[in-house]
Design a protein around this motif. Structure first.
Motif, PDB file in Angstrom:
ATOM      1  N   PRO A  90      -7.263   1.706  -7.062  1.00 42.60           N
ATOM      2  CA  PRO A  90      -6.483   2.896  -6.698  1.00 42.60           C
ATOM      3  C   PRO A  90      -6.297   3.001  -5.181  1.00 42.60           C
ATOM      4  O   PRO A  90      -7.186   2.640  -4.408  1.00 42.60           O
ATOM      5  CB  PRO A  90      -7.334   4.054  -7.232  1.00 42.60           C
ATOM      6  CG  PRO A  90      -8.718   3.511  -7.348  1.00 42.60           C
ATOM      7  CD  PRO A  90      -8.559   2.056  -7.692  1.00 42.60           C
ATOM      8  N   GLN A 129      -5.698  -3.851  -9.257  1.00 47.87           N
ATOM      9  CA  GLN A 129      -5.563  -2.516  -9.852  1.00 47.87           C
ATOM     10  C   GLN A 129      -6.524  -1.513  -9.230  1.00 47.87           C
ATOM     11  O   GLN A 129      -7.062  -0.617  -9.898  1.00 47.87           O
ATOM     12  CB  GLN A 129      -5.780  -2.559 -11.379  1.00 47.87           C
ATOM     13  CG  GLN A 129      -4.610  -3.124 -12.166  1.00 47.87           C
ATOM     14  CD  GLN A 129      -4.496  -4.634 -12.036  1.00 47.87           C
ATOM     15  OE1 GLN A 129      -5.446  -5.346 -12.314  1.00 47.87           O
ATOM     16  NE2 GLN A 129      -3.333  -5.123 -11.635  1.00 47.87           N
ATOM     17  N   ALA A 178      -4.155  -2.924  -4.729  1.00 47.15           N
ATOM     18  CA  ALA A 178      -3.603  -2.085  -5.795  1.00 47.15           C
ATOM     19  C   ALA A 178      -2.787  -2.924  -6.767  1.00 47.15           C
ATOM     20  O   ALA A 178      -2.811  -2.682  -7.986  1.00 47.15           O
ATOM     21  CB  ALA A 178      -2.731  -0.983  -5.188  1.00 47.15           C
ATOM     22  N   ARG A 223      -6.442   5.049  -2.139  1.00 52.23           N
ATOM     23  CA  ARG A 223      -7.093   6.280  -1.709  1.00 52.23           C
ATOM     24  C   ARG A 223      -6.495   6.745  -0.379  1.00 52.23           C
ATOM     25  O   ARG A 223      -6.369   5.948   0.558  1.00 52.23           O
ATOM     26  CB  ARG A 223      -8.596   6.069  -1.555  1.00 52.23           C
ATOM     27  CG  ARG A 223      -9.293   5.578  -2.822  1.00 52.23           C
ATOM     28  CD  ARG A 223     -10.795   5.502  -2.600  1.00 52.23           C
ATOM     29  NE  ARG A 223     -11.483   5.008  -3.780  1.00 52.23           N
ATOM     30  CZ  ARG A 223     -11.811   3.745  -3.981  1.00 52.23           C
ATOM     31  NH1 ARG A 223     -11.511   2.844  -3.052  1.00 52.23           N
ATOM     32  NH2 ARG A 223     -12.440   3.371  -5.080  1.00 52.23           N
TER      33      ARG A 223
END
Length: 287
Positions: free
Chosen positions: A112, A110, A106, A114
């Motif tokens: 996401p 970058q 992350a 989850r």
């Protein structure tokens, strides 16, 4: 990414699981850092002879960082934790790697975060703990810190190996990292270098397996997978290492398997399925 890519990548941690039985059967009493050095450097040099390509100067800083995270620091902390902790505790701490990869990805990629990826990572830790952790396991502060550092080192190596992809085949990328990692290990293994002359035929067979199969081949497959598969997905494959070790211990060394271990193995495999299924659904949903 195809299922074949996932299969080839999964072979790496599955083969790493055999290193436990190879070490105890063919390399008993050897210095772990000497074994790490002889596992990395010869394999790296052989691959360099095959590829005949040295890294460009501009790539050296990144290469040294990757070699440190994936090999030198990782293996050093791994052996410290193995020395100071029971194997089950060390393996359980190492199983935190998929969870760390989620957060490192992350930040660096970058990607996401989850919820299902977090759940799969947590289940993998719990599954490995049931598989290898015993009630009599003792804790040692420095061993625990080394185990956590070991997981963090490999997690960072996984993410950065995906982020920093040189324009060369996985074979060449593996040759560079293994050679650099082996060279960086020399100062740590230096006190044990004199023991090389005392290695037996069985020791040499074990080292050849650890270097060529458990080193060169597996890391070619591993770095190939990291170039094609999301890091969070690759890191979950690490549960195959303790699972393979337990299966080999049962089948070859006649070690007993308990109901708890069967449950742990089931949870570990379920965490793999959950991680892969979640990412597959994410790809299909826009269509």
């Amino acid at each position: 990414m195809t299922r074949l890519d996932l299969f080839y990548t999964a072979l790496a941690p599955a083969i790493w699981g055999s290193s436990y039985i190879v070490t105890t059967s063919l390399l008993p009493g050897q210095s772990p850092l000497l074994v790490a050095l002889l596992r990395a450097l010869p394999a790296g040099l052989i691959l360099l002879l095959l590829t005949r390509q040295l890294p460009p100067l501009a790539w050296l800083p990144k290469l040294l960082v990757l070699a440190t995270l994936n090999f030198s620091l990782f293996w050093t902390l791994l052996f410290v934790s193995a020395y100071r902790l029971p194997g089950g505790v060390a393996a359980t701490l190492g199983a935190a790697q998929p969870l760390l990869v989620v957060f490192f990805s992350a930040y660096a990629l970058q990607t996401p975060i989850r919820p299902t990826a977090l759940m799969a990572a947590a289940l993998s830790i719990f599954g490995v703990a049931l598989l290898v952790l015993t009630p009599a396991a003792r804790l040692d502060l420095w061993g625990v810190l080394a185990g956590i550092g070991c997981a963090a080192s490999m997690a960072a190596g996984v993410v950065l190996s995906r982020k920093w992809q040189p324009p060369v085949p996985p074979l060449t990328f593996t040759a560079w990292q293994l050679t650099a990692g082996g060279l960086l290990l020399i100062p740590f293994a230096a006190p044990s270098l004199g023991d090389i002359s005392a290695l037996s035929g069985a020791n040499l067979i074990g080292l050849a397996y650890m270097s060529l199969i458990g080193g060169a081949l597996t890391y070619i497959l591993w770095f190939r997978g990291l170039a094609r598969i999301e890091p969070a997905k690759v890191s979950l494959l690490g549960v195959l290492s303790p699972l393979t070790a337990v299966i080999l211990g049962w089948s070859i060394l006649s070690e007993d398997l308990t109901l708890t271990q069967f449950v742990g193995a089931g949870l570990a495999l379920f965490s793999l399925w959950l991680g892969q299924t979640n990412l597959s659904l994410k790809r299909r949903s826009p269509a």
